[in-house]
Design an enzyme around this catalytic site. Structure first.
Site, short mmCIF file in Angstrom:
data_model
loop_
_atom_site.label_atom_id
_atom_site.label_comp_id
_atom_site.label_asym_id
_atom_site.label_seq_id
_atom_site.Cartn_x
_atom_site.Cartn_y
_atom_site.Cartn_z
CD GLU A 159 -3.14 -1.04 2.10
OE1 GLU A 159 -3.06 -0.23 3.04
OE2 GLU A 159 -4.14 -1.77 1.92
CD GLU A 274 -4.19 -5.59 3.07
OE1 GLU A 274 -5.04 -4.77 3.49
OE2 GLU A 274 -2.98 -5.50 3.32
#
Ligand code: NAG
Ligand code: NAG
Length: 340
Positions: A159, A274
């Site tokens: 991320e 995710e």
């Protein structure tokens, strides 16, 4: 999506009608990779190096075994860059590297993919990484022990966020180049984008959709099939995965549509690294619907990994997938079996 609600209502009522209803679903493509995240070695994210057992914890082999026994074929192992290699261009910390290697070997010896994820948001000691060459060296050092293991998947970084878009591209390319320079020529690499690599924000103006397509694989000129883009997709209102409330019962599929088109137009493939939802009927529909949408579009979507298993959620989090008491383990595993 009314049909999904009906299914949930039927199974909630425990009626025998649910099974025949399910068998009437149209056949669709299976996802190639299906599994969970293992969280723990990255805990205590501001403690460097931190103390094992106090600030962070390694995954439990017996618990990982249960996912493998279910037929899951990819586990994403989250750890910290600073703990593995305390100086960007220096040598690995032997003890932390040994534990990471043991964890990865435990998984891959069983024919299951282990994804190596520096859970760093594009930061090193909490500063944005501007040293692109140093990052390439970090990855060469980190990938070298795994260069001959075809089941290790390299995740460039977890991320990227709040960063210059061109820096995100350069860091991804440096990671790819560094991993290939280690001699890991054929393994899958998952580049991640800016904006927390969100699928729903992938096509945001000025962002990932306009730039992420340029990445190349130096070990395979003209062939980017081993670069499987990694996106994340939660179903709560801000898409962060912090709430167990889903926006509505189609939100996950709805949020994947733009990225699906981008992938197809750009001849790329991706994995959702995710995702999660609360243990409630709206989220059950949203998550199952999202995964079925991915199966229908399995020319571009190759897999999905739940956030998260790990020893330290202690049944306190709605997304806790750790057996035997994690809420998501109890509530979602029966529903996810159709995708395994
Ligand atoms: C490595 O794992 C062992 C066994 O769980 C643990 O005792 C040790 O403290 C760990 N060391 C590091 C640096 O993670
Ligand atoms: C569900 O939420 C998504 C994402 O916000 C939105 O695009 C969609 O229109 C919503 N669906 C309904 C039926 O409200």
């Amino acid at each position: 999506m009314r049909f999904f609600s009906l299914l949930v209502a039927l199974s909630a009522a425990g009626t025998a009608l649910a099974a025949p209803q399910q068998r009437q679903l149209p056949p669709c493509g299976k996802l190639r990779y299906f599994g969970v995240n293992e969280a723990g070695p990255e805990f205590g994210e501001s403690q460097f190096p931190g103390q094992p057992g106090k600030d962070y914890i390694w995954p439990d082999e017996q618990k990982m075994q249960q996912f493998i026994d279910l037929g899951m074929n990819m586990l994403r192992i989250n750890f910290l860059m600073e703990r593995l290699i305390p100086k960007l261009t220096g040598q690995p910390d032997e003890a932390y590297m040994r534990n990471l290697t043991n964890t990865i070997n435990f998984i891959t010896k069983q024919g299951v993919y282990a994804m190596m994820t520096p859970h760093n948001y594009g930061r090193y000691y909490q500063n944005v990484m501007n040293d692109v060459d140093g990052f390439k060296t970090w990855w060469t050092t980190a990938a070298t022990p795994f260069k001959d293991n075809p089941l290790v998947v390299f995740d460039t970084n977890n991320e990227f966020k709040d960063m210059d878009q061109q820096l995100v591209i350069k860091l991804n390319q440096a990671a790819i180049d560094g991993i290939r320079a280690a001699g890991a020529k054929d393994q899958i690499i998952t580049p991640e984008g800016n904006f927390y690599t969100g699928a729903w924000t992938w096509i945001k103006s000025g962002g990932n959709s306009e730039t992420m397509g340029v990445l190349t694989d130096p070990a395979h000129p003209g062939d980017t099939s081993r670069l499987i883009y990694q996106m994340h997709q939660y179903s709560d209102s801000d898409g962060s995965g912090s709430s167990e409330t889903c926006v509505n019962n189609t939100v996950m599929a709805d949020r994947l549509v733009g990225a699906t088109e981008w992938l197809r137009q750009n001849k790329k493939q991706a994995i959702i690294g995710e995702y999660a939802g609360g243990a409630n009927p709206t989220c059950f529909d949203a998550i199952i619907g999202g995964l079925r949408y991915m199966e229908k579009n399995s020319d571009v979507w190759l897999g999905a990994l739940w956030w998260a298993a790990g020893p330290w959620w202690k049944n306190q989090k709605w997304y806790d997938m750790e057996p035997p008491d994690g809420i998501a383990w109890k509530e979602y595993i029966p529903k996810l079996k159709e995708f395994i």
